[in-house]
Design a protein around this motif. Structure first.
Motif, short mmCIF file in Angstrom:
data_model
loop_
_atom_site.label_atom_id
_atom_site.label_comp_id
_atom_site.label_asym_id
_atom_site.label_seq_id
_atom_site.Cartn_x
_atom_site.Cartn_y
_atom_site.Cartn_z
N LYS A 697 0.84 -1.19 0.00
CA LYS A 697 0.00 0.00 0.00
C LYS A 697 0.87 1.24 0.00
CE LYS A 697 -4.66 -0.69 1.55
NZ LYS A 697 -5.60 -0.80 2.66
N ASP A 698 0.47 2.23 -0.82
CA ASP A 698 1.20 3.49 -0.96
C ASP A 698 2.62 3.28 -1.47
OD1 ASP A 698 -1.02 4.84 0.09
OD2 ASP A 698 -0.31 4.50 2.15
N ASP A 699 2.89 2.10 -2.03
CA ASP A 699 4.21 1.85 -2.61
C ASP A 699 4.22 2.33 -4.06
OD1 ASP A 699 6.39 0.18 -3.99
OD2 ASP A 699 6.69 -0.33 -1.88
N PRO A 700 5.33 2.86 -4.54
CA PRO A 700 5.37 3.33 -5.95
C PRO A 700 5.03 2.24 -6.97
CG PRO A 700 7.29 4.11 -4.73
CD PRO A 700 6.58 3.18 -3.82
N VAL A 701 5.19 0.96 -6.58
CA VAL A 701 4.90 -0.11 -7.52
C VAL A 701 3.42 -0.12 -7.91
CG1 VAL A 701 4.36 -1.92 -5.82
CG2 VAL A 701 5.35 -2.55 -8.01
N ILE A 702 2.54 0.36 -7.02
CA ILE A 702 1.11 0.39 -7.34
C ILE A 702 0.86 1.32 -8.52
CG2 ILE A 702 -1.19 0.87 -6.45
CD1 ILE A 702 0.18 -1.52 -5.16
N THR A 703 1.56 2.45 -8.54
CA THR A 703 1.43 3.37 -9.67
C THR A 703 1.89 2.70 -10.97
OG1 THR A 703 1.87 5.20 -8.16
CG2 THR A 703 2.06 5.66 -10.53
N GLY A 704 2.98 1.96 -10.87
CA GLY A 704 3.47 1.25 -12.06
C GLY A 704 2.50 0.20 -12.54
N TRP A 705 1.92 -0.53 -11.60
CA TRP A 705 0.93 -1.55 -11.98
C TRP A 705 -0.29 -0.91 -12.63
CZ3 TRP A 705 0.85 -5.05 -6.94
CH2 TRP A 705 2.04 -5.80 -6.90
N GLN A 706 -0.75 0.22 -12.06
CA GLN A 706 -1.90 0.89 -12.64
C GLN A 706 -1.60 1.39 -14.05
OE1 GLN A 706 -5.13 1.26 -11.10
NE2 GLN A 706 -5.51 1.66 -13.28
N TRP A 707 -0.36 1.86 -14.23
CA TRP A 707 0.03 2.32 -15.58
C TRP A 707 -0.04 1.16 -16.57
CZ3 TRP A 707 3.80 0.31 -18.66
CH2 TRP A 707 4.02 0.97 -19.88
N LEU A 708 0.45 -0.02 -16.15
CA LEU A 708 0.44 -1.17 -17.07
C LEU A 708 -0.98 -1.54 -17.46
CD1 LEU A 708 1.87 -3.50 -18.52
CD2 LEU A 708 1.64 -4.83 -16.41
N ILE A 709 -1.89 -1.56 -16.48
CA ILE A 709 -3.28 -1.92 -16.78
C ILE A 709 -3.88 -0.90 -17.75
CG2 ILE A 709 -5.58 -2.16 -15.79
CD1 ILE A 709 -4.19 -3.21 -13.22
N ASP A 710 -3.70 0.38 -17.45
CA ASP A 710 -4.27 1.43 -18.31
C ASP A 710 -3.66 1.40 -19.70
OD1 ASP A 710 -5.80 2.20 -16.18
OD2 ASP A 710 -4.48 3.85 -15.58
N ASP A 711 -2.34 1.23 -19.77
CA ASP A 711 -1.68 1.21 -21.07
C ASP A 711 -2.12 0.00 -21.89
OD1 ASP A 711 0.51 2.41 -22.81
OD2 ASP A 711 1.22 0.34 -22.62
N THR A 712 -2.33 -1.13 -21.22
CA THR A 712 -2.78 -2.33 -21.93
C THR A 712 -4.17 -2.12 -22.52
OG1 THR A 712 -1.45 -3.75 -20.49
CG2 THR A 712 -3.26 -4.79 -21.69
N LEU A 713 -5.08 -1.55 -21.73
CA LEU A 713 -6.44 -1.33 -22.21
C LEU A 713 -6.47 -0.29 -23.33
CD1 LEU A 713 -8.38 -1.35 -18.81
CD2 LEU A 713 -8.29 -3.15 -20.53
N LYS A 714 -5.53 0.66 -23.33
CA LYS A 714 -5.48 1.66 -24.39
C LYS A 714 -4.80 1.13 -25.65
CE LYS A 714 -5.17 5.64 -21.24
NZ LYS A 714 -4.26 6.69 -20.72
N SER A 715 -3.97 0.10 -25.50
CA SER A 715 -3.14 -0.37 -26.62
C SER A 715 -3.64 -1.67 -27.23
CB SER A 715 -1.69 -0.57 -26.14
OG SER A 715 -1.22 0.58 -25.49
N LEU A 716 -4.87 -2.04 -26.93
CA LEU A 716 -5.38 -3.32 -27.44
C LEU A 716 -5.36 -3.39 -28.95
CD1 LEU A 716 -8.43 -3.86 -25.04
CD2 LEU A 716 -6.32 -5.20 -25.12
N HIS A 717 -5.52 -2.25 -29.62
CA HIS A 717 -5.53 -2.26 -31.09
C HIS A 717 -4.15 -2.55 -31.67
CE1 HIS A 717 -4.46 1.80 -29.81
NE2 HIS A 717 -3.84 1.96 -30.95
N LEU A 718 -3.10 -2.47 -30.85
CA LEU A 718 -1.75 -2.76 -31.33
C LEU A 718 -1.36 -4.22 -31.11
CD1 LEU A 718 0.04 0.41 -29.88
CD2 LEU A 718 -0.86 0.08 -32.20
N ILE A 719 -2.26 -4.99 -30.51
CA ILE A 719 -1.97 -6.39 -30.16
C ILE A 719 -2.59 -7.30 -31.21
CG2 ILE A 719 -2.35 -8.17 -28.41
CD1 ILE A 719 -2.37 -5.91 -26.33
N SER A 720 -1.93 -8.43 -31.46
CA SER A 720 -2.43 -9.40 -32.44
C SER A 720 -3.81 -9.89 -32.05
CB SER A 720 -1.47 -10.59 -32.55
OG SER A 720 -0.16 -10.15 -32.82
#
Length: 1061
Positions: A697-720
């Motif tokens: 909790k409140d660790d910087p890794v949470i921000t990184g994890w959230q970025w990965l989830i958001d970036d994945t959902l935004k980049s679905l059109h770039l995936i096979s």
């Protein structure tokens, strides 16, 4: 045994189907003898008509093919069948077509029973030689329709050649005419045999049998053996395997030589063996491009080797008891020990005193080379040759041969060499030629072969090696006493269990299961053998998911197998080339963790973390998934004891798990092809870390994890397209778990900042120009936990409703996922009649929700993929059911009659439409809502009539996918005024459609209904009004108007509505 297999199949989860298979494969006797007798007797009549002829042949084939696996059941009936057919063949009244038909039936019988058994029943008196030979001479070798006749005549002639009289005596029966050249029967038969050795059909095989029987006769071998061998060697030398004709000639010559050296006496052929071997070497048969020729070459070479060596059984060979079952049983009852049986042909003199010809070394070298051939049939023949030749060698030379076979098990060798080596070891062990002192060298190699898997490009090779290694284990179980294998029992048992449960190939799993069962029965020393045999039987190991997720857990409960199974998964399966195997392996590790939690935490986890950051993509993917699954499993164990997970997992491992995302991000390993594996793997890691309540909790890794989830959902059109859905689901699941654990400062309260950021971000994503971004955003909103939705429900539902209402073709998938998300949001937020519209489903927003979903039910968007709107309709149907059941369970008063009426009518329409899948889904939803009684859905129109049409007892067995079952029920809704319009609208598309079965059954059901109301003027008038209403509403809608006109044409043609119209 069959009953045992059947029972174990049921216990092991094989279900009903294996039971049927087991029952139908075991026959008690030849039950069709009366039918076969009648069928053969009717041949003189049926052969004149092509239709009845083909029917008779087909029926005979069907009956005989049933006995392919149990041909011995035919033995009591072979003689009378043969006599009936020969009676037809010998009859002078039989036309040629009937004669050929008789031989065709004879061939079918011989194919099932085997020619070696069947040919012995042919009559072989002296009087039979001339007629058979004359009939064979009259055949046309080039006629492709009558090859069965020639094949059977050659086999028959082979039997007549066994008469114990000199053939020259038969020449006196020939008419003597000085003007004619007399040809002896011996020369005629030899000429026939030579000619048929060069044909392209199966008669060539029968000709080689004829040669082996004829040329080995005492009178023939004195006069013709040398000449025939010269002819054969000349033929081999002159023919080329580069042409089709040359291949056929070589095949016939090699077959005949192999048969001769197999059946002839050693003293007669020993003088010719060196010449034949030299000819084979000069012609380079072993290097031919034709696998059949290489196999025949190996077969001939081994026969030459047996000719060079004296026929003796090695005195030094290992024998496990007596070959007689009666002797073994009597000895076991008396309590005495079984002594090795000494062969009769062994003399008391030392067997080492005789010289081994030099040619034997060449023979063994060629056989060892055959073990590495690229074709299985060649390797198998070479392995049998190694076993036969070694059995005649002195112990020292035989041990050298075993050593050469063991050289095949080098990782510098190909999978072909490993496979051939396994087959050879099995043959040597089965024949007692692999002495127990060699087992310490052999067993480790077999254990390696059981897990042999070499990657080749995008797949791997080695399934044949693993299968052959199972055969070796099976052979060893029968060959050795339990005391000899006792030092290796645990190793072999673990290896066989691992192969039976974790091998990717179903044949290998079943082979390992059979080998394990054989060892349990023969050796009796395998730990917990009976229990494992019952759980991992032939049928149970057929299902891969069952093996990994169920059987493995049961077997791992036995301590001898726990760690070897875990080690195998970590070493061999989490880095497997097949992604499905990697995922199953990680789930299996999750399930096995309770069996060895300390080992997982202290040994396996530290092994996995370096691999999770390694170079190899597949290993990295599997290691990340495995680390996540094991961590979650350890959390469950700790939670049961009210302990934090950090007490089981060391701080170094926790830090390693936390650092995986940042290390991958720094290396840019979320990009490209590798990113398609890394993204779902890390999303799974996020989900499992969140579920495990890691102290981040409140660790910087949470921000990184959230970025990965958001970036994945935004980049679905770039995936096979292939992995896209799996990645989307992994990201959405990770988001739900992450929010639940790390965005909830207090129970039931969301972090206001994160709530605002996420909800606003995903609602904005619903308006993206990329359809897949819209899909990801919609599903993300649907996955949010209740405390994240609280206070934002109105905003979320408005965004989803707006997304559902945009009917552009390119946003079809977005509308589908928005409809799904709307139901998820409603179910998550809950229902309350007096609640606020920004927090729960209530009177203020329920109409809007139903309005949006019912609007989705009218989506009939078409594009190049077809009716893509069906995806939206299917999602809307599911969402309507979920929302309705949720509302009914809490506040049924929110459902107005208009909402329920609109929903049920829309479902009735979908239940009558033409696409089977969506009709079935609509029908199941319709019936589910109708039968819901806990509490019941209120305001359903005509509930009593509907329950009469779809009774609770019969509705479950109704197959909505089958038009023949669905439409007779659906058309009964036409009698109910509330449903008539929508049901008729759906039926219009089905009756006027293109699918033949749908059109036939839907139109028949509609016309049956019209016939029932033909005399009811009021009902017929109402139907006609509804019909006109449908037409008026869809005048400019080609989807309905064109099928409507087709339907109307059929109705008028049948005079169904002429009175009313």
């Amino acid at each position: 045994m069959a009953q045992t297999d059947m029972d174990s199949g049921e216990d092991g989860g094989g279900g009903g189907e294996p039971e049927v298979i087991a029952k139908t494969s075991v026959l008690g006797g030849f039950t069709e003898s009366t039918e076969i007798r009648a069928l053969i007797s009717s041949l003189p009549v049926v052969h004149e008509n092509i239709v009845t002829l083909e029917s008779a042949i087909e029926r005979f084939l069907v009956i005989m093919d049933r006995y392919q696996e149990q041909p011995h059941l035919l033995d009591p009936h072979l003689e009378w069948m043969l006599n009936l057919l020969l009676e037809l063949i010998r009859s002078e009244q039989s036309p040629p077509l009937l004669v050929h038909l008789g031989f065709k039936f004879l061939y079918i019988i011989s194919k099932v029973r085997g020619y070696k058994i069947f040919m012995q029943l042919f009559p072989h008196e002296v009087a039979d030689v001339q007629p058979v030979l004359d009939l064979l001479c009259r055949q046309d070798p080039r006629d492709p329709e009558t090859w069965e006749t020639r094949y059977m005549l050659l086999l028959w002639l082979s039997m007549t050649c066994l008469i114990p009289f000199d053939l020259s005596r038969l020449d006196g029966h020939l008419t003597s005419d000085p003007s004619q050249t007399r040809e002896p029967i011996m020369d005629r038969i030899l000429a026939i045999a030579k000619s048929y050795l060069m044909v392209t059909d199966k008669s060539r095989d029968a000709a080689s049998v004829l040669v082996s029987k004829f040329v080995t006769r005492p009178d023939v071998k004195l006069k013709r053996l040398g000449d025939f061998l010269d002819w054969s060697l000349t033929t081999i030398s002159q023919a080329s395997d580069q042409t089709m004709g040359g291949t056929v000639i070589l095949d016939g010559a090699l077959q005949s030589l192999a048969q001769l050296f197999k059946h002839g006496k050693r003293d007669d052929f020993l003088q010719y063996a060196p010449v034949v071997l030299q000819c084979l070497d000069q012609c380079h048969v072993a290097e031919s491009s034709q696998a059949t020729l290489r196999k025949l070459g190996v077969k001939l070479v081994q026969r030459l080797g047996l000719t060079f060596l004296k026929p003796r059984l090695a005195k030094w060979r290992y024998q496990r008891g007596s070959r007689s079952l009666a002797a073994n049983l009597s000895l076991s009852q008396s309590g005495s020990t079984v002594q090795a049986v000494s062969p009769d042909m062994e003399t008391q003199s030392q067997e080492e005193d005789y010289d081994i010809p030099e040619e034997v070394e060449n023979v063994i070298e060629q056989l060892l080379g055959g073990l590495k051939d690229k074709e299985t049939i060649v390797r198998w023949s070479a392995a049998k040759g190694i076993g036969r030749v070694t059995g005649r060698l002195p112990r020292e030379l035989a041990d050298e041969v075993v050593g050469s076979v063991l050289d095949c098990f080098s990782f510098q060798e190909t999978d072909n060499a490993w496979h051939g080596g396994c087959l050879a070891l099995a043959e040597l062990g089965r024949r007692g030629l692999l002495v127990p002192s060699r087992l310490p060298d052999v067993v480790p190699l077999i254990l390696k072969a059981l897990v042999y898997d070499e990657k080749r490009g995008a797949c791997s090779v080695g399934s044949n090696v693993r299968d052959a290694a199972c055969y070796v284990c099976w052979a060893f179980a029968r060959a050795y006493e339990p005391t000899e294998l006792k030092p290796f029992v645990t190793q072999i048992a673990c290896a066989l269990v691992i192969t039976a449960v974790f091998d990717r190939n179903i044949n290998c799993r079943r082979a390992a299961s059979a080998a394990f069962q054989e060892n349990v029965g023969r050796q009796g020393t395998f730990p917990y053998g009976i229990d494992i045999v019952v759980a991992a039987d032939y049928f149970a190991v057929g299902n891969l998911n069952n093996c990994y997720l169920s059987i493995s857990v049961y077997i791992a409960s036995f301590p001898e197998y726990t760690r070897p199974m875990i080690d195998h998964l970590v070493a061999m399966k989490i880095n497997h080339w097949d992604g499905v195997i990697r995922q199953l392996a990680t789930k299996a590790l999750h399930n096995l963790t309770p069996q060895a939690p300390d080992y997982m935490a202290t040994t396996v986890m530290p092994q996995l973390l370096p691999i999770a950051l390694g170079i190899d993509l597949h290993s990295r993917h599997g290691a990340i998934l495995a680390s996540a699954e094991i961590s979650h499993a350890l959390y469950k164990l700790a939670n049961q004891n009210n302990r934090p997970v950090t007490e089981l997992i060391s701080s170094d491992c926790v830090d390693g798990l936390k650092s995986i995302h940042q290390r991958l991000f720094d290396r840019k390993q979320y990009r490209g092809f590798g990113g398609e594996l890394m993204r779902p793997a890390v999303c799974s890691l996020i989900e499992n870390m969140s579920l495990s309540k890691m102290p981040f909790k409140d660790d910087p890794v949470i921000t990184g994890w959230q970025w990965l989830i958001d970036d994945t959902l935004k980049s679905l059109h770039l995936i096979s397209p292939g992995p896209r859905d799996g990645i989307k689901e992994a990201a959405v699941s990770a988001l739900a778990a992450l929010c639940e654990q790390y965005y909830q400062p207090q129970p039931g309260m969301a972090d206001p900042q994160m709530q605002e950021v996420l909800v606003s971000q995903y609602i904005a994503g619903l308006k993206s120009t990329e359809v897949l971004t819209r899909c990801g955003s919609a599903l993300a909103l649907g996955s949010l936990p209740r405390f994240m939705i609280h206070g934002k429900l109105h905003q979320i539902l408005s965004g989803l409703q707006q997304s559902c209402s945009q009917r552009e073709v390119c946003f079809t998938e977005a509308r589908r996922d928005a409809a799904k998300a709307m139901a998820q949001v409603c179910v998550t937020s809950g229902v309350s009649a007096q609640g606020g519209s920004d927090s729960v489903v209530c009177e203020g927003n329920v109409s809007a929700v139903y309005g949006a979903l019912l609007d989705c039910m009218t989506d009939y968007t078409l594009d190049s993929r077809g009716d893509v709107g069906a995806w939206v309709r299917e999602a809307a149907m599911t969402s309507l059911m979920e929302v309705t059941l949720c509302v009914v369970g809490t506040a049924p008063q929110l459902l107005s009659p208009d909402l329920v009426n609109g929903m049920m009518c829309s479902l009735a329409q979908q239940s009558a439409e033409k696409i089977d899948r969506y009709r079935a889904h609509a029908g199941s939803v319709f019936v589910r809502l109708l039968h819901s009684n806990n509490p019941a859905v209120p305001h359903i129109p005509h509930r009593e009539e509907l329950l009469a049409i779809f009774p609770t007892e019969g509705a479950e067995g109704l197959n909505w996918n089958a038009p023949s079952q669905a439409f007779p029920h659906i058309t009964q809704l036409l009698r109910l005024p509330q449903y008539q319009y929508h049901t008729l609208l759906g039926l219009t598309v089905s009756v006027g459609g293109l699918t033949e079965s749908t059109v036939r059954f839907s139109s028949q059901s509609l016309f049956d209904h019209l016939m029932l109301i033909q005399q009811d003027a009021a009902a017929l008038g109402q139907f006609s009004e509804t019909l006109l209403h449908v037409f008026r509403d869809n005048l400019r809608n080609d989807r309905v108007s064109i099928p409507f006109l087709k339907m109307l044409d059929q109705m008028l043609a049948r005079a169904c509505v002429c009175v009313s119209v």
